[in-house]
Design a protein around this motif. Structure first.
Motif, PDB file in Angstrom:
ATOM      1  N   CYS A  98       0.829  -1.230   0.031  1.00  0.00           N
ATOM      2  CA  CYS A  98      -0.032   0.128  -0.047  1.00  0.00           C
ATOM      3  C   CYS A  98       0.884   1.288   0.008  1.00  0.00           C
ATOM      4  CB  CYS A  98      -0.969   0.175   1.156  1.00  0.00           C
ATOM      5  SG  CYS A  98      -2.204  -1.359   1.093  1.00  0.00           S
ATOM      6  N   ASN A  99       2.032   1.165  -0.188  1.00  0.00           N
ATOM      7  CA  ASN A  99       3.102   2.106  -0.103  1.00  0.00           C
ATOM      8  C   ASN A  99       3.567   2.773  -1.414  1.00  0.00           C
ATOM      9  OD1 ASN A  99       4.803   0.175  -0.660  1.00  0.00           O
ATOM     10  ND2 ASN A  99       5.698   0.244   1.582  1.00  0.00           N
ATOM     11  N   GLY A 100       3.033   2.067  -2.442  1.00  0.00           N
ATOM     12  CA  GLY A 100       3.772   2.320  -3.995  1.00  0.00           C
ATOM     13  C   GLY A 100       5.116   2.024  -4.113  1.00  0.00           C
ATOM     14  N   VAL A 101       5.471   1.147  -3.531  1.00  0.00           N
ATOM     15  CA  VAL A 101       6.956   0.510  -3.577  1.00  0.00           C
ATOM     16  C   VAL A 101       6.908  -0.331  -4.571  1.00  0.00           C
ATOM     17  CG1 VAL A 101       9.021  -0.548  -2.724  1.00  0.00           C
ATOM     18  CG2 VAL A 101       7.729   1.288  -1.248  1.00  0.00           C
ATOM     19  N   GLU A 102       5.889  -1.185  -4.796  1.00  0.00           N
ATOM     20  CA  GLU A 102       6.034  -2.137  -5.742  1.00  0.00           C
ATOM     21  C   GLU A 102       5.792  -1.444  -7.126  1.00  0.00           C
ATOM     22  OE1 GLU A 102       4.199  -2.446  -2.917  1.00  0.00           O
ATOM     23  OE2 GLU A 102       4.983  -4.104  -2.167  1.00  0.00           O
ATOM     24  N   ALA A 103       4.882  -0.398  -7.296  1.00  0.00           N
ATOM     25  CA  ALA A 103       4.573   0.150  -8.529  1.00  0.00           C
ATOM     26  C   ALA A 103       6.019   0.943  -9.008  1.00  0.00           C
ATOM     27  CB  ALA A 103       3.456   1.138  -8.471  1.00  0.00           C
ATOM     28  N   MET A 104       6.611   1.592  -8.081  1.00  0.00           N
ATOM     29  CA  MET A 104       7.992   2.042  -8.217  1.00  0.00           C
ATOM     30  C   MET A 104       8.985   1.167  -8.639  1.00  0.00           C
ATOM     31  SD  MET A 104       8.498   5.381  -5.160  1.00  0.00           S
ATOM     32  CE  MET A 104       8.991   3.972  -4.030  1.00  0.00           C
ATOM     33  N   LEU A 105       8.932   0.091  -8.234  1.00  0.00           N
ATOM     34  CA  LEU A 105       9.928  -0.955  -8.460  1.00  0.00           C
ATOM     35  C   LEU A 105       9.557  -1.480 -10.066  1.00  0.00           C
ATOM     36  CD1 LEU A 105      10.625  -3.459  -5.363  1.00  0.00           C
ATOM     37  CD2 LEU A 105      12.073  -1.765  -6.566  1.00  0.00           C
ATOM     38  N   ILE A 106       8.276  -1.860 -10.447  1.00  0.00           N
ATOM     39  CA  ILE A 106       8.134  -1.917 -11.793  1.00  0.00           C
ATOM     40  C   ILE A 106       8.401  -0.833 -12.817  1.00  0.00           C
ATOM     41  CG2 ILE A 106       6.252  -2.511 -13.371  1.00  0.00           C
ATOM     42  CD1 ILE A 106       4.575  -3.734 -10.890  1.00  0.00           C
ATOM     43  N   PHE A 107       8.259   0.294 -12.414  1.00  0.00           N
ATOM     44  CA  PHE A 107       8.367   1.424 -13.231  1.00  0.00           C
ATOM     45  C   PHE A 107      10.220   1.651 -13.468  1.00  0.00           C
ATOM     46  CE2 PHE A 107       9.548   6.045 -13.894  1.00  0.00           C
ATOM     47  CZ  PHE A 107       8.845   6.202 -14.915  1.00  0.00           C
ATOM     48  N   LEU A 108      10.526   1.447 -12.135  1.00  0.00           N
ATOM     49  CA  LEU A 108      12.158   1.493 -12.393  1.00  0.00           C
ATOM     50  C   LEU A 108      12.959   0.630 -13.063  1.00  0.00           C
ATOM     51  CD1 LEU A 108      14.653   2.348  -9.234  1.00  0.00           C
ATOM     52  CD2 LEU A 108      14.811  -0.111 -10.182  1.00  0.00           C
ATOM     53  N   ALA A 109      12.214  -0.835 -12.877  1.00  0.00           N
ATOM     54  CA  ALA A 109      12.905  -1.853 -13.790  1.00  0.00           C
ATOM     55  C   ALA A 109      12.758  -1.613 -15.508  1.00  0.00           C
ATOM     56  CB  ALA A 109      12.213  -2.974 -13.489  1.00  0.00           C
ATOM     57  N   ALA A 110      11.593  -1.310 -15.554  1.00  0.00           N
ATOM     58  CA  ALA A 110      11.192  -0.908 -17.006  1.00  0.00           C
ATOM     59  C   ALA A 110      12.028   0.165 -17.646  1.00  0.00           C
ATOM     60  CB  ALA A 110       9.830  -0.482 -17.175  1.00  0.00           C
ATOM     61  N   VAL A 111      12.235   1.184 -16.736  1.00  0.00           N
ATOM     62  CA  VAL A 111      12.964   2.260 -17.063  1.00  0.00           C
ATOM     63  C   VAL A 111      14.482   2.029 -17.429  1.00  0.00           C
ATOM     64  CG1 VAL A 111      13.689   4.446 -16.644  1.00  0.00           C
ATOM     65  CG2 VAL A 111      11.340   4.241 -16.581  1.00  0.00           C
ATOM     66  N   LEU A 112      14.991   1.073 -16.457  1.00  0.00           N
ATOM     67  CA  LEU A 112      16.559   0.999 -16.537  1.00  0.00           C
ATOM     68  C   LEU A 112      16.726  -0.109 -17.732  1.00  0.00           C
ATOM     69  CD1 LEU A 112      17.392   0.719 -12.628  1.00  0.00           C
ATOM     70  CD2 LEU A 112      17.692   2.625 -14.403  1.00  0.00           C
ATOM     71  N   ALA A 113      15.658  -1.116 -17.903  1.00  0.00           N
ATOM     72  CA  ALA A 113      15.883  -2.122 -18.950  1.00  0.00           C
ATOM     73  C   ALA A 113      15.813  -1.409 -20.457  1.00  0.00           C
ATOM     74  CB  ALA A 113      15.092  -3.180 -18.650  1.00  0.00           C
ATOM     75  N   PHE A 114      14.886  -0.267 -20.497  1.00  0.00           N
ATOM     76  CA  PHE A 114      14.652   0.178 -21.823  1.00  0.00           C
ATOM     77  C   PHE A 114      15.970   0.799 -22.443  1.00  0.00           C
ATOM     78  CE2 PHE A 114      12.753   3.185 -24.782  1.00  0.00           C
ATOM     79  CZ  PHE A 114      11.632   2.198 -25.461  1.00  0.00           C
ATOM     80  N   PRO A 115      16.245   0.539 -23.752  1.00  0.00           N
ATOM     81  CA  PRO A 115      17.464   1.363 -24.129  1.00  0.00           C
ATOM     82  C   PRO A 115      17.308   2.641 -24.350  1.00  0.00           C
ATOM     83  CG  PRO A 115      16.203  -0.171 -26.002  1.00  0.00           C
ATOM     84  CD  PRO A 115      15.444  -0.360 -24.655  1.00  0.00           C
ATOM     85  N   ALA A 116      17.662   3.434 -23.575  1.00  0.00           N
ATOM     86  CA  ALA A 116      17.823   4.850 -23.784  1.00  0.00           C
ATOM     87  C   ALA A 116      18.773   5.668 -23.055  1.00  0.00           C
ATOM     88  CB  ALA A 116      16.354   5.493 -22.933  1.00  0.00           C
ATOM     89  N   SER A 117      19.111   6.882 -23.496  1.00  0.00           N
ATOM     90  CA  SER A 117      20.371   7.460 -22.737  1.00  0.00           C
ATOM     91  C   SER A 117      20.142   7.531 -21.154  1.00  0.00           C
ATOM     92  CB  SER A 117      20.575   8.948 -23.347  1.00  0.00           C
ATOM     93  OG  SER A 117      19.329   9.685 -22.669  1.00  0.00           O
ATOM     94  N   TRP A 118      21.320   7.607 -20.607  1.00  0.00           N
ATOM     95  CA  TRP A 118      21.165   7.518 -19.139  1.00  0.00           C
ATOM     96  C   TRP A 118      20.537   8.860 -18.634  1.00  0.00           C
ATOM     97  CZ3 TRP A 118      21.219   3.796 -15.655  1.00  0.00           C
ATOM     98  CH2 TRP A 118      21.615   2.712 -16.001  1.00  0.00           C
ATOM     99  N   ARG A 119      20.851   9.781 -19.258  1.00  0.00           N
ATOM    100  CA  ARG A 119      20.117  11.237 -18.953  1.00  0.00           C
ATOM    101  C   ARG A 119      18.595  11.083 -18.944  1.00  0.00           C
ATOM    102  NH1 ARG A 119      20.959  16.994 -21.666  1.00  0.00           N
ATOM    103  NH2 ARG A 119      19.404  18.225 -20.445  1.00  0.00           N
ATOM    104  N   SER A 120      17.952  10.468 -20.014  1.00  0.00           N
ATOM    105  CA  SER A 120      16.630  10.208 -20.248  1.00  0.00           C
ATOM    106  C   SER A 120      16.019   9.231 -19.177  1.00  0.00           C
ATOM    107  CB  SER A 120      16.437   9.544 -21.399  1.00  0.00           C
ATOM    108  OG  SER A 120      14.945   9.412 -21.707  1.00  0.00           O
ATOM    109  N   ARG A 121      16.825   8.297 -18.861  1.00  0.00           N
ATOM    110  CA  ARG A 121      16.556   7.346 -17.743  1.00  0.00           C
ATOM    111  C   ARG A 121      16.359   8.020 -16.352  1.00  0.00           C
ATOM    112  NH1 ARG A 121      20.459   2.215 -19.329  1.00  0.00           N
ATOM    113  NH2 ARG A 121      19.440   1.652 -21.119  1.00  0.00           N
ATOM    114  N   LEU A 122      17.278   8.771 -15.911  1.00  0.00           N
ATOM    115  CA  LEU A 122      17.476   9.305 -14.663  1.00  0.00           C
ATOM    116  C   LEU A 122      16.257  10.400 -14.571  1.00  0.00           C
ATOM    117  CD1 LEU A 122      21.277   9.845 -14.141  1.00  0.00           C
ATOM    118  CD2 LEU A 122      19.697   8.181 -13.048  1.00  0.00           C
ATOM    119  N   ALA A 123      15.933  11.104 -15.627  1.00  0.00           N
ATOM    120  CA  ALA A 123      14.918  11.999 -15.511  1.00  0.00           C
ATOM    121  C   ALA A 123      13.633  11.499 -15.529  1.00  0.00           C
ATOM    122  CB  ALA A 123      14.899  12.759 -16.944  1.00  0.00           C
ATOM    123  N   GLY A 124      13.446  10.318 -16.277  1.00  0.00           N
ATOM    124  CA  GLY A 124      12.201   9.311 -16.240  1.00  0.00           C
ATOM    125  C   GLY A 124      12.099   8.861 -14.779  1.00  0.00           C
ATOM    126  N   LEU A 125      13.115   8.082 -14.040  1.00  0.00           N
ATOM    127  CA  LEU A 125      13.202   7.810 -12.599  1.00  0.00           C
ATOM    128  C   LEU A 125      12.750   8.971 -11.963  1.00  0.00           C
ATOM    129  CD1 LEU A 125      16.070   5.402 -12.557  1.00  0.00           C
ATOM    130  CD2 LEU A 125      13.837   4.794 -12.733  1.00  0.00           C
TER     131      LEU A 125
END
Length: 192
Positions: A98-125
């Motif tokens: 209920c704390n949103g951590v699981e949703a953040m983990l799903i988002f974090l894993a998807a952003v880090l796995a996606f082929p994008a620049s690190w700048r874009s990844r960090l901004a997205g995170l």
């Protein structure tokens, strides 16, 4: 005497039918494998007692304090005790899930796995984690108010509606980020 020059001729690219499934879908498979590894690693990490006690519980208590402040601003006269928000009419304990951590983990894993620049990844995170926690704040406040004013629908609202909303929001946010802000990778030139 005229000098003969040879012009290199490129071999034609293999027909799509002859290229293996794995080669044709290499980037997608790499993304999925990295996503699964990062997601599994993240969920394993938060399942460790030390991480839960020293990171997740204090984070969840901060969510409770923030939600309590919003509820007090709405005139609910609540008190906070760790992860519990209590009023004379209703109390809620914010737990893992209920704390949103699981949703953040799903988002974090998807952003880090996606082929994008690190700048874009960090901004997205940064923006994604903030947005997910804002939605989760709305969730906690709405659930508390549901418990106070509509207690008969609290369980359905909690387990069906809001869990779905938060996870779906994280997934849609990732899709938006991947389509709008993640720079598309440039395809490699075929080898000669």
């Amino acid at each position: 005497m005229a000098r003969k020059t040879s012009i290199p001729v490129r071999a034609p690219a293999p027909a799509p039918e002859t290229v293996s499934f794995w080669r044709r879908n290499r980037r997608e498979i790499q993304f999925l494998l990295l996503f699964v590894v990062l997601l599994g690693g993240g969920f394993t990490l938060i399942s460790l007692n030390w991480v839960n006690d020293h990171a997740i519980e204090p984070f969840t208590a901060a969510i409770a304090r923030t939600s309590g402040a919003v509820l007090n601003g709405l005139g609910q006269h609540v008190a906070m005790d760790g992860t519990v928000i209590r009023s004379p009419r209703f109390a809620v304990n914010i737990r893992n899930g209920c704390n949103g951590v699981e949703a953040m983990l799903i988002f974090l894993a998807a952003v880090l796995a996606f082929p994008a620049s690190w700048r874009s990844r960090l901004a997205g995170l940064a923006l994604g984690i903030l947005a997910i926690q804002l939605v989760n704040l709305v969730r906690v406040v709405a659930l508390f108010l549901t418990g106070v004013y509509f207690p008969r629908i609290f369980d359905t609202s909690h387990t069906v509606i809001w869990q779905t909303v938060v996870i779906l929001f994280g997934v849609l946010l990732w899709i938006f980020w991947a389509n709008r802000f993640a720079a598309p990778a440039v395809p490699a030139e075929p080898a000669v």
